[in-house]
Design an enzyme around this catalytic site. Sequence first.
Site, PDB file in Angstrom:
ATOM      1  CG  ASP A 106      -0.397  -0.197   2.539  1.00  0.00           C
ATOM      2  OD1 ASP A 106       0.841  -0.264   2.489  1.00  0.00           O
ATOM      3  OD2 ASP A 106      -1.009  -0.046   3.489  1.00  0.00           O
ATOM      4  CD  GLU A 114       7.756  -8.168  -0.994  1.00  0.00           C
ATOM      5  OE1 GLU A 114       6.943  -7.313  -0.783  1.00  0.00           O
ATOM      6  OE2 GLU A 114       8.073  -9.429  -0.496  1.00  0.00           O
ATOM      7  CG  HIS A 125       0.599  -0.491   7.876  1.00  0.00           C
ATOM      8  ND1 HIS A 125      -0.019   0.531   7.801  1.00  0.00           N
ATOM      9  CD2 HIS A 125       0.779  -1.005   6.749  1.00  0.00           C
ATOM     10  CE1 HIS A 125      -0.541   0.883   6.655  1.00  0.00           C
ATOM     11  NE2 HIS A 125       0.103  -0.061   5.627  1.00  0.00           N
ATOM     12  CG  HIS A 126       4.150  -2.425   6.143  1.00  0.00           C
ATOM     13  ND1 HIS A 126       3.725  -3.853   6.665  1.00  0.00           N
ATOM     14  CD2 HIS A 126       3.394  -2.494   4.856  1.00  0.00           C
ATOM     15  CE1 HIS A 126       2.581  -4.213   5.547  1.00  0.00           C
ATOM     16  NE2 HIS A 126       2.708  -3.347   4.785  1.00  0.00           N
ATOM     17  N   GLY A 161      26.737 -16.287  -3.691  1.00  0.00           N
ATOM     18  CA  GLY A 161      26.269 -17.701  -3.534  1.00  0.00           C
ATOM     19  C   GLY A 161      25.061 -17.966  -2.799  1.00  0.00           C
ATOM     20  CG  ASP A 179      17.226 -32.188  -4.587  1.00  0.00           C
ATOM     21  OD1 ASP A 179      18.339 -31.699  -4.586  1.00  0.00           O
ATOM     22  OD2 ASP A 179      17.044 -33.212  -4.446  1.00  0.00           O
ATOM     23  CG  ASN A 193      21.759 -33.888  -5.698  1.00  0.00           C
ATOM     24  OD1 ASN A 193      21.062 -33.109  -5.379  1.00  0.00           O
ATOM     25  ND2 ASN A 193      22.878 -33.407  -6.394  1.00  0.00           N
ATOM     26  N   GLY A 237      18.988 -33.806  -1.876  1.00  0.00           N
ATOM     27  CA  GLY A 237      19.166 -32.878  -0.761  1.00  0.00           C
ATOM     28  C   GLY A 237      20.388 -31.866  -1.290  1.00  0.00           C
ATOM     29  CD  GLU A 284      25.624 -26.224   2.180  1.00  0.00           C
ATOM     30  OE1 GLU A 284      26.863 -26.348   2.901  1.00  0.00           O
ATOM     31  OE2 GLU A 284      25.232 -25.127   1.623  1.00  0.00           O
TER      32      GLU A 284
END
Length: 558
Positions: A28, A51, A114-115, A415, A449, A476, A478, A482
Amino acid sequence: MATFTVGDYLLLRLEQIGIKHIFGVAGDYNMEFLDYIVNHNGIELIPTCNELNASYAADGYGRLNGIAALITTFGVGELSAINGVAGAYAEHVPVVAITGAPATKIQALGSLVHHTLGTGDFSMFARMYEQVTVAQAYLTNENATTEIDGVLGICLLKKLPVYISIPMDVALTEVSAPSDSFIPPVFQSDGATLAEIVDVCVNILEKASQPVILADIGVARYHLHEQLRKLLTATGYPYATMNMGKGLLEETHPQFIGIYNGAASEESVRKRIEQADCVLTIGALMTDFNTGKFSAKLDPSQTIEVHGQYVKVKHALYNNVAMADVLSALSQRLQRRDPQTLNFKSATENLDAGFITPIEGGSSAPITQQYFWHRFAHFLQEDDIIVAETGTCLFGASIVPLPKGATFVGQVLWGAIGYSVASLLGCALAKPTAGIAASQRRSILLVGDGSFQMTAQELSTILRYNLKPIIFLINNDGYTIERDIHGERMPYNDIQPWNYHQLPKVFGGNGWGIKVSTESQLDKALQTAQQNHDQLAFIEVVMDKMDSPEVLLKMLQQ
């Protein structure tokens, strides 16, 4: 038009600097300005699902188009987008981040609206943006036009994001229409410094017996691809890129030797770069993923660094010289060398056999990383746009030779996982033609994924605007990258399995999906994608959870 407002002025200037789409979400505090966008013939509003995705889309758009814009609402919206704007800052992408703010009277009164945080402080979020933008404009009725021109000029000049706060009432304020087009500022080299540095560089390079060029991200951000090509033609020098500079020119170029990534490089590339008696780096950014976790060995005493607005030779710094001017002058002054005397083999001479000979037939064998990237290399066409997610996709794609006119997009420094899905939206809409019909350029996404689950909803926007990319989702099970780094069997690297290939239907768009787990199934899916250009293609590729590209494992061992 009967009246001309600050909102009109900003949009006209954005259009004049080449922006045809603005990404964002309605709120708004920005709706009055959104009305102006909707009614502006030269710019289309692209509402995204959130956003954060708008900021990623703007990043992708800015890389290809040269500049981009997004619009958010105050507080909740702009803070959601700030991660993506920070990524654009880290990777030198010009993005105009526009925030619709409460009316100036509300701000002056410190009203608890607000916000906000309920403190009456309306400057707090803007101060956060000061850390990830190079310039900020807080528009008022008195300063709006001057501030808009100033901040847009800095965005173009510095190749970094800027921030514009436009209060609701200011957007509606009448101003005089500009009498001329926006003229982007051009960085001017200091003539004497330029002449001196070119003499120094020519003297060093002409004496070197084994010079080499190492090009990177700066060439892309300043859009100096053709200047790089002219320098290569003029000198005959071999050249490599770093990960962030992948695809600056076609990787079948006879002087291209490969990608330099420190100890993670192909051995022939590593030796040719590190044993050179002069390395001319152009726009290089020495980050961890760009240097094989800082394993790069470039002797400063034998390195010339050319950057956007300065040059460093050994330990001497020369400011106020433009990269474009330096490259042009070197192309005119340096003598061309015979390739035989420069001791190098082109990348095509060192390619793995799977990249040279097309793989035919396939089998019932499971799809491996090696098979996929070999097969993908033969799937690519000239002028493709390839967006690769940070992870196994980015590193797997890094070894695939790119054809002429191809554009490669990856967020190597920042990244942020999930970046690529929304970035694909921006890239598919930008599509710089360079004399080629936009419809002839394919947009291709390579995403894992785990990363996909971060920003999957933006597939909905891609379908909404009838875009037709080819999406390869590597399933794969997951976060494989990592797992390679830490926690191979830990639950934080696991994810809920989805029926990914069914999502085009779920999102109600014009697309088809398929799940493949064998070589022959992949081959058939690729044939279908090549033959069907009228729909989005979503190919879910199943691989073992611990199968990783060799180059990634090599880098992580450093």
